[in-house]
Enzyme design. Sequence first.
Site, PDB file in Angstrom:
ATOM      1  N   GLU A  94       0.907  -1.217   0.005  1.00 13.93           N
ATOM      2  CA  GLU A  94      -0.148   0.014   0.062  1.00 13.93           C
ATOM      3  C   GLU A  94       0.642   1.167  -0.082  1.00 13.93           C
ATOM      4  O   GLU A  94       1.901   1.112   0.599  1.00 13.93           O
ATOM      5  CB  GLU A  94      -1.099  -0.045   1.157  1.00 13.93           C
ATOM      6  CG  GLU A  94      -2.015  -1.054   1.191  1.00 13.93           C
ATOM      7  CD  GLU A  94      -2.887  -1.080   2.188  1.00 13.93           C
ATOM      8  OE1 GLU A  94      -4.097  -1.471   2.096  1.00 13.93           O
ATOM      9  OE2 GLU A  94      -2.518  -0.679   3.377  1.00 13.93           O
ATOM     10  N   CYS A 114       6.376  -6.735   7.230  1.00  8.52           N
ATOM     11  CA  CYS A 114       7.411  -6.014   7.707  1.00  8.52           C
ATOM     12  C   CYS A 114       8.328  -7.216   8.527  1.00  8.52           C
ATOM     13  O   CYS A 114       7.877  -7.846   9.117  1.00  8.52           O
ATOM     14  CB  CYS A 114       6.928  -5.084   8.990  1.00  8.52           C
ATOM     15  SG  CYS A 114       8.491  -4.309   9.497  1.00  8.52           S
ATOM     16  N   CYS A 118       6.255  -4.554  15.506  1.00  6.33           N
ATOM     17  CA  CYS A 118       5.921  -3.466  16.687  1.00  6.33           C
ATOM     18  C   CYS A 118       4.524  -3.822  17.044  1.00  6.33           C
ATOM     19  O   CYS A 118       3.811  -3.960  16.124  1.00  6.33           O
ATOM     20  CB  CYS A 118       6.003  -2.271  16.097  1.00  6.33           C
ATOM     21  SG  CYS A 118       7.840  -1.748  15.841  1.00  6.33           S
ATOM     22  N   GLY A 168       7.045  -1.924   6.326  1.00  5.83           N
ATOM     23  CA  GLY A 168       8.435  -2.448   6.420  1.00  5.83           C
ATOM     24  C   GLY A 168       9.187  -1.225   7.079  1.00  5.83           C
ATOM     25  O   GLY A 168       9.085  -0.362   7.361  1.00  5.83           O
ATOM     26  N   SER A 200      12.077   6.667   7.915  1.00  7.51           N
ATOM     27  CA  SER A 200      11.730   6.528   9.496  1.00  7.51           C
ATOM     28  C   SER A 200      12.228   4.993   9.677  1.00  7.51           C
ATOM     29  O   SER A 200      11.987   4.005   8.958  1.00  7.51           O
ATOM     30  CB  SER A 200      10.021   6.536   9.480  1.00  7.51           C
ATOM     31  OG  SER A 200       9.681   5.901  10.776  1.00  7.51           O
ATOM     32  N   SER A 222      11.445   5.871  15.257  1.00  7.52           N
ATOM     33  CA  SER A 222      10.072   5.350  15.803  1.00  7.52           C
ATOM     34  C   SER A 222      10.408   5.005  17.224  1.00  7.52           C
ATOM     35  O   SER A 222      10.799   3.831  17.483  1.00  7.52           O
ATOM     36  CB  SER A 222       9.554   4.102  15.242  1.00  7.52           C
ATOM     37  OG  SER A 222       9.146   4.367  13.947  1.00  7.52           O
ATOM     38  N   HIS A 224       8.468   5.834  20.717  1.00  9.64           N
ATOM     39  CA  HIS A 224       7.389   5.369  21.340  1.00  9.64           C
ATOM     40  C   HIS A 224       7.376   4.700  22.851  1.00  9.64           C
ATOM     41  O   HIS A 224       6.323   4.420  23.378  1.00  9.64           O
ATOM     42  CB  HIS A 224       6.612   3.914  20.622  1.00  9.64           C
ATOM     43  CG  HIS A 224       6.756   4.385  18.962  1.00  9.64           C
ATOM     44  ND1 HIS A 224       5.959   5.273  18.489  1.00  9.64           N
ATOM     45  CD2 HIS A 224       7.431   3.612  17.877  1.00  9.64           C
ATOM     46  CE1 HIS A 224       5.971   5.493  17.261  1.00  9.64           C
ATOM     47  NE2 HIS A 224       6.834   4.368  16.756  1.00  9.64           N
ATOM     48  N   CYS A 342      -1.356   6.465   9.903  1.00 12.01           N
ATOM     49  CA  CYS A 342      -0.082   5.762  10.560  1.00 12.01           C
ATOM     50  C   CYS A 342      -0.336   4.366  11.308  1.00 12.01           C
ATOM     51  O   CYS A 342      -1.409   4.522  12.046  1.00 12.01           O
ATOM     52  CB  CYS A 342       0.541   6.789  11.460  1.00 12.01           C
ATOM     53  SG  CYS A 342       2.168   6.041  12.105  1.00 12.01           S
TER      54      CYS A 342
END
Length: 382
Positions: A94, A114, A118, A168, A200, A222, A224, A342
């Site tokens: 996508e 991926c 996560c 990914g 990213s 990333s 988090h 996201c």
Amino acid sequence: MDQQKVNLLNYNYLQLRELLMAWDEKPFRAQQLFQWIHQVGIRDFAQMTNLGKVLRNKLSQLACIDLPEIVACQKSADGTHKWLLKLECGNCIETVFIPEANRGTLCVSSQVGCALNCSFCSTAKQGFNRNLSTAEIIGQVWLAARELSDNDGTHDKKITNVVMMGMGEPLLNFDNVVSAMNIMMDDLAYGLSKRRVTLSTSGVIPEMERLREVSPVALAVSLHAPTDELRNELVPINKKYPLSQLISLCKRYFKDEPRRKVTFEYVMLKGVNDQPEHASQLIKLLHNVPAKVNLIPFNPFPLTQYQRSSRETIDAFRDKLMKHGINTITRKTRGDDIDAACGQLAGEVKDKTSRSQRWQKLHFMSKTDKSTELTISSEEIA
């Protein structure tokens, strides 16, 4: 694709120049061909009128310009576009375009599924199949540019920014991603500046070191979570590359360009990482780091155990960081009505791991036993 032909989308300008010279063509033809492909958007060699008939015939015999196939296109109420692209292998990825008043951002995928896991990301639940080729990465830019132009009949430059934030982990497909980004920044192709192409990463330290040496693009991490204990749960690669290593590298990543900063992405999960103590820990973690923080309201997907933090909680978190001198913004959620926001990208992946099967099994269990509360840890679906 004809296996005997080379796909020219896999070649940057210098590689294309070498290829044409190997075919006994003049080097200057590479610039003409490169511009036809990327700036004009022509795939039919017969239409490349300044190349000469002999070269056009040679290209038709030896080369092709093969792209992913658009199998579906959705447009959000806010103007966000999402394309489902089918690859030659049958998998689908996508790509998302987010229009704004003064910019247009294309979110590009780098892998089928991926390789990481996560816990708050829909892509991770699809498992992993393979890396994308340079052609499949830059092909997303090529297709989006043509689609956006064709839709309104204009030829305005609508894509002003590209973010490697789709499906990914880009740094686990290092060579192909860097090659594609170089094409994006080439003035003979898409002409994007280094500040308008952002990669990213979840924090693959060795490849971040490599990227720093070979590519000037903007960097987003990333993050988090502000502690190793919590980040191990949310971003399991942290067990291999802990925060001490990650932050140490980020402190010196742009040491030769002191005005540039690393963007830290921080998804806001209700009751998980959004409390005042988490903000205090994050402030301490980012001390003396040239940083800006992007708070991302969580975007839900089926069977997730997480919920989005309230607007009040997000605002309070942002304000606390700002009071301590950390430039912080809250990302506006775009395209969530078409699962283009996201963390929501999924595609159609022929999983080569057992991850998607485990996830589907857990999903089935939750449907057949509503009386049992289902708690999923990152370890169970790794």
